[in-house]
Structure formats: structure tokens, C-alpha cells
Design a protein around this motif. Structure first.
Motif, PDB file in Angstrom:
ATOM      1  N   PRO A 101      -8.747 -14.056 -25.001  1.00 12.91           N
ATOM      2  CA  PRO A 101      -8.078 -14.878 -26.020  1.00 12.91           C
ATOM      3  C   PRO A 101      -8.743 -14.814 -27.390  1.00 12.91           C
ATOM      4  O   PRO A 101      -8.102 -15.126 -28.393  1.00 12.91           O
ATOM      5  CB  PRO A 101      -8.160 -16.296 -25.432  1.00 12.91           C
ATOM      6  CG  PRO A 101      -8.302 -16.096 -23.967  1.00 12.91           C
ATOM      7  CD  PRO A 101      -9.112 -14.844 -23.813  1.00 12.91           C
ATOM      8  N   MET A 117       0.230 -13.144 -26.407  1.00 17.49           N
ATOM      9  CA  MET A 117      -0.592 -14.033 -25.596  1.00 17.49           C
ATOM     10  C   MET A 117      -0.191 -15.502 -25.738  1.00 17.49           C
ATOM     11  O   MET A 117      -0.518 -16.316 -24.880  1.00 17.49           O
ATOM     12  CB  MET A 117      -2.064 -13.894 -25.955  1.00 17.49           C
ATOM     13  CG  MET A 117      -2.730 -12.656 -25.444  1.00 17.49           C
ATOM     14  SD  MET A 117      -4.510 -12.732 -25.811  1.00 17.49           S
ATOM     15  CE  MET A 117      -5.109 -11.410 -24.788  1.00 17.49           C
ATOM     16  N   GLN A 133      -2.570 -16.869 -23.012  1.00 19.09           N
ATOM     17  CA  GLN A 133      -3.054 -16.217 -21.802  1.00 19.09           C
ATOM     18  C   GLN A 133      -2.723 -14.735 -21.898  1.00 19.09           C
ATOM     19  O   GLN A 133      -1.867 -14.332 -22.691  1.00 19.09           O
ATOM     20  CB  GLN A 133      -2.443 -16.833 -20.542  1.00 19.09           C
ATOM     21  CG  GLN A 133      -0.961 -16.634 -20.417  1.00 19.09           C
ATOM     22  CD  GLN A 133      -0.356 -17.351 -19.225  1.00 19.09           C
ATOM     23  OE1 GLN A 133       0.843 -17.536 -19.183  1.00 19.09           O
ATOM     24  NE2 GLN A 133      -1.139 -17.775 -18.282  1.00 19.09           N
ATOM     25  N   ASP A 134      -3.402 -13.947 -21.099  1.00 19.68           N
ATOM     26  CA  ASP A 134      -3.146 -12.514 -21.066  1.00 19.68           C
ATOM     27  C   ASP A 134      -1.790 -12.296 -20.405  1.00 19.68           C
ATOM     28  O   ASP A 134      -1.600 -12.656 -19.244  1.00 19.68           O
ATOM     29  CB  ASP A 134      -4.251 -11.812 -20.261  1.00 19.68           C
ATOM     30  CG  ASP A 134      -4.120 -10.300 -20.259  1.00 19.68           C
ATOM     31  OD1 ASP A 134      -3.000  -9.781 -20.504  1.00 19.68           O
ATOM     32  OD2 ASP A 134      -5.125  -9.625 -19.993  1.00 19.68           O
TER      33      ASP A 134
END
Length: 195
Positions: A101, A117, A133-134
Motif C-alpha cells: 500500500p 488498490m 488492498q492489493d
């Protein structure tokens, strides 16, 4: 537990914005931030507290140096994030910056409205909250960043790991615009200094 409640109470005493800040204002805040330094308090999942100093030099560089007795150093530089235990002879753990992040706020041109993300943009009557988040590995957890207005500032973030454990980082006042030398982000020199 009382200490955590006190810290959260202090944070919530920050004057509230009248409404949710737009992602464009938050992006402009990061894009206008070249350097920053200050202190932080980290509330770990077990309730323990760690403190230290944070240095930011955009684009691409950030350093978290923990106060004793902690021996950790977290460094973002050279498109990677390094986690170094200064008392260990082991090489640092290394992760691609783009997969963390921190990439969102350290890239040269931040545009939160376009960041893959970013999965949430909320307001809790005190702060604007951006959740990230990924997208390729959402199971690894999230980061929630809390911003206040007048002036716009990042106040804290909460990382929730893949096991549901929370780590909260509360930022002290950040001094912006000062000179931060590049050697603070030289991982090879830091490894050599710790041998």
C-alpha cells in the motif's frame, strides 16, 4: 487497553471536517508533499505500543526507525520495501514496493481516483477514510488511511493483515518541506552499518 482508548480519544479530538474529503483533494495533498518528518506511535495487535521516527521523501522513499528497545527499521527505497532487524545478521526481508500500500502514496503522481488498490472511500464524522488492498491478492489484508481537513493531513493508518490482526500507526505533527539527505534511504549502507 486504557492507553489505546486514550490514544484514540486524542486522535478523535482533532477538529472534524464538515464532510468527506474528495479523492482529488487527498491526491493533491500527497502530490504537494515532497518531504516530511516526525514521530509516530504504533499500536500493535497485542496492545503493546512502539514509537519511532518517520521520514518521507517523495517519490519513492520512506523510513520508519523504531525507538529502543525495538530494533526494527522499515525502509521504502529503490522500488522495494525492506524490513531490517538491526540486531540480526540476517539480510532484510524485501518486498516489491508496487505490491504494498505504500506504493499508493509514494509514486510520483498520486491519483487515488485511478488507483486500482483503492477499494473504499468513507467518512466517519471525524475523518475521511481511504481503504486500499492489493487487487491481485486481496487476501493479504488492507490498509485504512485516515485524513483530516483544514489543512488536509494524513493522521493515521490501520493495517489489517491476512489473519485479521490490526496494527495502528498514529502520526505526530509532520514537519514538511525540510531537507532530508538521500543517505537515509540507502539500504546497502544501512546493512553495512549494522554488521
Amino acid at each position: 487497553m486504557r492507553l489505546i482508548a486514550s490514544l484514540i480519544g486524542i486522535l478523535m479530538a482533532v477538529p472534524a471536517a464538515a464532510e468527506k474529503l474528495p479523492l482529488s483533494a487527498l491526491s493533491a495533498y500527497f502530490n504537494g508533499l515532497e518531504t516530511a518528518q516526525g514521530t509516530f506511535q504504533q499500536i500493535n495487535n497485542d496492545g503493546s505500543i512502539s514509537t519511532g521516527e518517520i521520514l518521507i521523501k517523495r517519490p519513492g522513499r520512506m523510513r520508519f526507525e523504531y525507538d529502543p528497545p525495538d530494533t526494527a527499521l522499515v525502509l521504502a527505497a529503490n522500488r522495494a520495501v525492506y524490513i531490517l532487524d538491526k540486531k540480526s545478521n540476517q539480510p532484510p526481508e524485501t518486498y516489491p514496493l508496487r505490491r504494498t500500500p505504500l506504493w499508493i502514496i509514494l509514486q510520483r503522481n498520486v491519483d487515488l481516483s485511478q488507483a486500482e488498490m483503492v477499494v473504499g472511500h468513507d467518512f466517519d464524522d471525524t475523518a475521511t477514510i481511504v481503504t486500499a488492498q492489493d487487487p491481485e491478492r486481496p487476501e493479504l489484508g488492507t490498509i485504512r488511511m485516515y485524513f483530516t481537513a483544514d489543512p488536509v493531513a494524513l493522521r493515521q493508518w490501520v493495517i489489517t493483515d491476512e489473519y485479521g490482526n490490526d496494527t495502528t500507526v498514529v502520526l505526530g505533527p509532520l514537519e514538511t518541506g525540510g531537507r532530508i539527505v538521500n543517505s537515509n534511504f540507502n539500504i546497502d549502507r544501512l546493512i553495512e552499518d549494522n554488521r
